[in-house]
Design an enzyme around this catalytic site. Structure first.
Site, PDB file in Angstrom:
ATOM      1  N   TRP A 130      -6.903  -5.946  -2.720  1.00 48.32           N
ATOM      2  CA  TRP A 130      -7.283  -4.840  -2.811  1.00 48.32           C
ATOM      3  C   TRP A 130      -8.582  -4.749  -3.796  1.00 48.32           C
ATOM      4  CZ3 TRP A 130      -6.573  -4.052  -7.810  1.00 48.32           C
ATOM      5  CH2 TRP A 130      -5.432  -4.698  -8.478  1.00 48.32           C
ATOM      6  N   ASN A 131      -8.930  -5.255  -4.216  1.00 48.24           N
ATOM      7  CA  ASN A 131      -9.097  -5.540  -5.826  1.00 48.24           C
ATOM      8  C   ASN A 131     -11.183  -5.001  -5.575  1.00 48.24           C
ATOM      9  OD1 ASN A 131      -9.987  -8.305  -5.247  1.00 48.24           O
ATOM     10  ND2 ASN A 131      -9.780  -8.856  -7.809  1.00 48.24           N
ATOM     11  N   LYS A 154      -6.508  -9.452   7.597  1.00 48.87           N
ATOM     12  CA  LYS A 154      -5.205  -8.453   7.391  1.00 48.87           C
ATOM     13  C   LYS A 154      -5.024  -8.503   5.961  1.00 48.87           C
ATOM     14  CE  LYS A 154      -0.946  -8.464   5.258  1.00 48.87           C
ATOM     15  NZ  LYS A 154      -0.854  -7.946   4.638  1.00 48.87           N
ATOM     16  N   HIS A 155      -5.677  -6.860   5.567  1.00 52.41           N
ATOM     17  CA  HIS A 155      -6.376  -7.024   4.447  1.00 52.41           C
ATOM     18  C   HIS A 155      -4.646  -6.146   3.833  1.00 52.41           C
ATOM     19  CE1 HIS A 155      -8.803  -5.425   1.461  1.00 52.41           C
ATOM     20  NE2 HIS A 155      -9.659  -5.263   2.546  1.00 52.41           N
ATOM     21  N   SER A 157      -1.865  -4.266   1.935  1.00 57.58           N
ATOM     22  CA  SER A 157      -1.029  -2.908   2.802  1.00 57.58           C
ATOM     23  C   SER A 157      -2.124  -1.981   1.513  1.00 57.58           C
ATOM     24  CB  SER A 157       0.485  -3.166   2.100  1.00 57.58           C
ATOM     25  OG  SER A 157       0.912  -4.315   3.210  1.00 57.58           O
ATOM     26  N   SER A 207      -2.983 -14.142  -4.801  1.00 56.25           N
ATOM     27  CA  SER A 207      -2.498 -14.578  -5.730  1.00 56.25           C
ATOM     28  C   SER A 207      -1.878 -15.978  -5.343  1.00 56.25           C
ATOM     29  CB  SER A 207      -1.146 -14.138  -5.957  1.00 56.25           C
ATOM     30  OG  SER A 207      -0.142 -13.326  -4.632  1.00 56.25           O
ATOM     31  N   GLU A 228      -8.707 -18.482  -2.278  1.00 56.14           N
ATOM     32  CA  GLU A 228      -9.111 -18.158  -3.779  1.00 56.14           C
ATOM     33  C   GLU A 228      -8.325 -17.193  -4.272  1.00 56.14           C
ATOM     34  OE1 GLU A 228     -12.597 -18.644  -4.122  1.00 56.14           O
ATOM     35  OE2 GLU A 228     -13.418 -19.247  -2.365  1.00 56.14           O
ATOM     36  N   LEU A 229      -8.054 -18.288  -5.083  1.00 55.73           N
ATOM     37  CA  LEU A 229      -6.207 -17.572  -6.056  1.00 55.73           C
ATOM     38  C   LEU A 229      -6.844 -16.509  -6.992  1.00 55.73           C
ATOM     39  CD1 LEU A 229      -3.910 -20.372  -4.988  1.00 55.73           C
ATOM     40  CD2 LEU A 229      -4.715 -18.760  -4.212  1.00 55.73           C
ATOM     41  N   CYS A 262     -10.466 -11.059 -10.309  1.00 59.62           N
ATOM     42  CA  CYS A 262      -9.897 -13.220 -10.584  1.00 59.62           C
ATOM     43  C   CYS A 262     -11.432 -13.649 -11.440  1.00 59.62           C
ATOM     44  CB  CYS A 262     -10.474 -13.179  -9.265  1.00 59.62           C
ATOM     45  SG  CYS A 262     -11.794 -13.033  -8.344  1.00 59.62           S
ATOM     46  N   GLU A 359      -2.164 -14.760 -15.299  1.00 59.42           N
ATOM     47  CA  GLU A 359      -3.216 -13.615 -14.970  1.00 59.42           C
ATOM     48  C   GLU A 359      -2.817 -12.063 -15.628  1.00 59.42           C
ATOM     49  OE1 GLU A 359      -4.490 -13.471 -11.242  1.00 59.42           O
ATOM     50  OE2 GLU A 359      -6.684 -13.250 -11.580  1.00 59.42           O
TER      51      GLU A 359
END
Ligand code: NAP
Length: 454
Positions: A130-131, A154-155, A157, A207, A228-229, A262, A359
């Site tokens: 979501w960021n 799949k975005h 929620s 995440s 991409e975490l 991130c 993080e």
């Protein structure tokens, strides 16, 4: 987690969505397969025409779209507008460059002719956070669609309206039905979609935990994945740096997107010769930031996106405080409704503190004192993450040493880490694998076919 818009500025639920039924998901997968059979045969010119039309829609409707982003996840309206504009520019860049990036590569062998062709893979599932609710999606969609793939999103929620809006933009741009679809599903159903034979690959931004689940499911299904975490990017300041600029950019690098990026600078590693001056000026600037309604022009920092995110950071900061860290400013949630957390600076971090290992996804800066440049480099690499790194120095030797020595996917010197469409984006270690953007990004979801003509 319900699929719903909860406005983080007020804490109120504005809209709840019914998840897709099994039959609806099946229909979307079938539509994706049908769309790919047709769309893969389209020319680069045709794809560029559609992709440019999508950019025009974003640019033409920019304020209305930006408002949706701010309502769903709380970023300032100014940064939401910047995000939408950046998406338009990325669509245009891939529209212009995809053909040359994916051109056949002639290879010299003993054959009469040999070359490598780059072909689309098929329906690609994107599990997104979501960021940066539009930019993250475009980083996959713009190169993917230009390469001839079709997309299933799949975005997260908490950003369903943004997800549906992106689907609508591609539909109105003229992409064939099924070329880009949003699946309104919970994360528990992601593995089933990955396992479906019609889905050829998966990309996840999110995440570490989500990365593990998605990579496991992709591994079981023997499918390509890109992850991409998270990150805990170092921001290293050496005595030869322009200190005023390092402070100003450092604050920006930490609080951008209300601290939820991130590639935000998270660990400020400062040489002892300039540490005190940096700490004082940095803390002063953080303390002076305006926290408030993200729609207000004067706001520097809006709310965190979710109540859970705010509670998580509160737990991390309390843990550091309890273990003796010095909280130099902030260190608590703001009064009133919404998910606000005050800009915070913490010094005296030790390895047993959660903030050191995890993080920190909030406007919370961690200050570390380094004995010398070698110590700073060691500290910068002392993290299980390896996404970006920013180094501030006026000396060529130091610059070389850090560019070569940092274990990170991206190194920025005398600048904050940022994503830019021309350069690969991605990390090392627990920050994931694979690259987005640039020529490397578009090839991640292409099959390289070797051709030998005797
Ligand atoms: P998240 O909780 O991992 O969610 C990301 C996406 O994964 C969401 O769509 C989520 O769906 C889904 N998901 C969660 N758990 C899953 C599971 N077990 N199986 C399958 N899908 C799952 O992350 P977030 O809180 O939205 O985003 C913040 C994280 O993303 C941070 O760690 C940040 O550093 C990282 N990030 C990385 C990059 C990069 O490029 N490296 C860029 C931006 C953000 P639900 O919403 O339905 O749970």
């Amino acid at each position: 987690m319900p699929i719903a818009t909860v406005n983080p500025t007020t804490g109120e639920t504005e809209k709840v969505f019914e998840p897709d039924s099994g039959a609806q998901v099946e229909a979307k997968l079938a539509a994706a397969q049908r769309a790919f059979a047709l769309y893969r045969t389209s020319s680069f010119e045709e794809r560029a025409h559609l992709t440019t039309a999508a950019a025009e829609l974003l640019e033409g409707e920019l304020p209305a779209i930006a408002r949706v982003l701010t309502t769903e996840m709380g970023k300032t309206f100014a940064s939401a507008k910047g995000e939408v504009a950046k998406c338009g520019a990325a669509l245009r860049w891939f529209a212009e460059h995809a053909q040359s990036l994916l051109a056949d590569e002639l290879v010299s062998t003993s054959a009469t002719e040999s070359r490598v062709r780059y072909e689309p893979m098929g329906p690609v599932l994107a599990v997104m956070p979501w960021n940066f609710p539009m930019w993250q999606v475009m980083r996959f969609a713009a190169p993917g669609l230009m390469a001839g793939n079709v997309g299933l999103l799949k975005h997260a929620s908490n950003v369903p309206q943004t997800a549906l809006l992106i689907e609508d933009v591609f539909r109105r741009a003229g992409f064939p039905p099924g070329a880009f679809q949003t699946l309104l599903i919970s994360s528990q159903h992601v593995a089933e979609v990955i396992a479906d034979e019609r889905v050829r690959a998966v990309t996840l931004t999110g995440s570490e935990g989500a990365g593990r689940s998605v990579a496991e499911a992709a591994g079981r299904a023997i499918k390509k994945s890109v992850l991409e975490l998270g990150g805990s990017d170092p921001f290293v300041v050496l005595p030869s740096a322009d200190l005023d600029r390092a402070v100003a950019v450092g604050v920006q690098a930490r609080v951008q997107n209300n601290g939820q990026s991130c590639i935000a600078a998270k660990r400020f590693i400062v040489h002892r010769a300039v540490y005190d001056a940096f700490e004082e000026a940095f803390t002063e600037t953080m303390r002076g930031l305006v926290v408030g309604d993200p729609m207000d022009r004067g706001t520097d920092v809006g709310p965190l996106a979710t109540a859970q995110g705010r509670d998580d950071v509160q737990g991390q900061v309390e843990d550091a405080r309890a273990q003796g860290a010095a909280v130099l400013c902030g260190g608590r949630r703001a009064e009133g409704p919404g998910f606000f957390y005050l800009p915070t600076v913490i010094a005296g971090i030790t390895p047993s503190m959660r903030v050191d290992a995890e993080e920190v996804f909030a406007p919370v800066a961690l200050l570390y004192k380094a004995d010398d440049a070698a110590d700073a480099l060691r500290m910068a690499n002392d993290s299980r993450f390896g996404l970006g790194a920013s180094v501030w120095t006026g000396e060529d030797d130091e610059r070389r040493r850090f560019v070569e020595g940092l274990d990170a996917g991206m190194v920025f010197v005398n600048a904050m880490v940022a994503s830019t469409v021309e350069l690969p984006f991605g990390g090392t270690k627990h920050s994931g694998y694979g690259r987005e953007l640039s020529g490397l990004g578009i090839k991640e979801f292409c099959e390289a076919k070797s051709v030998w003509i005797a």
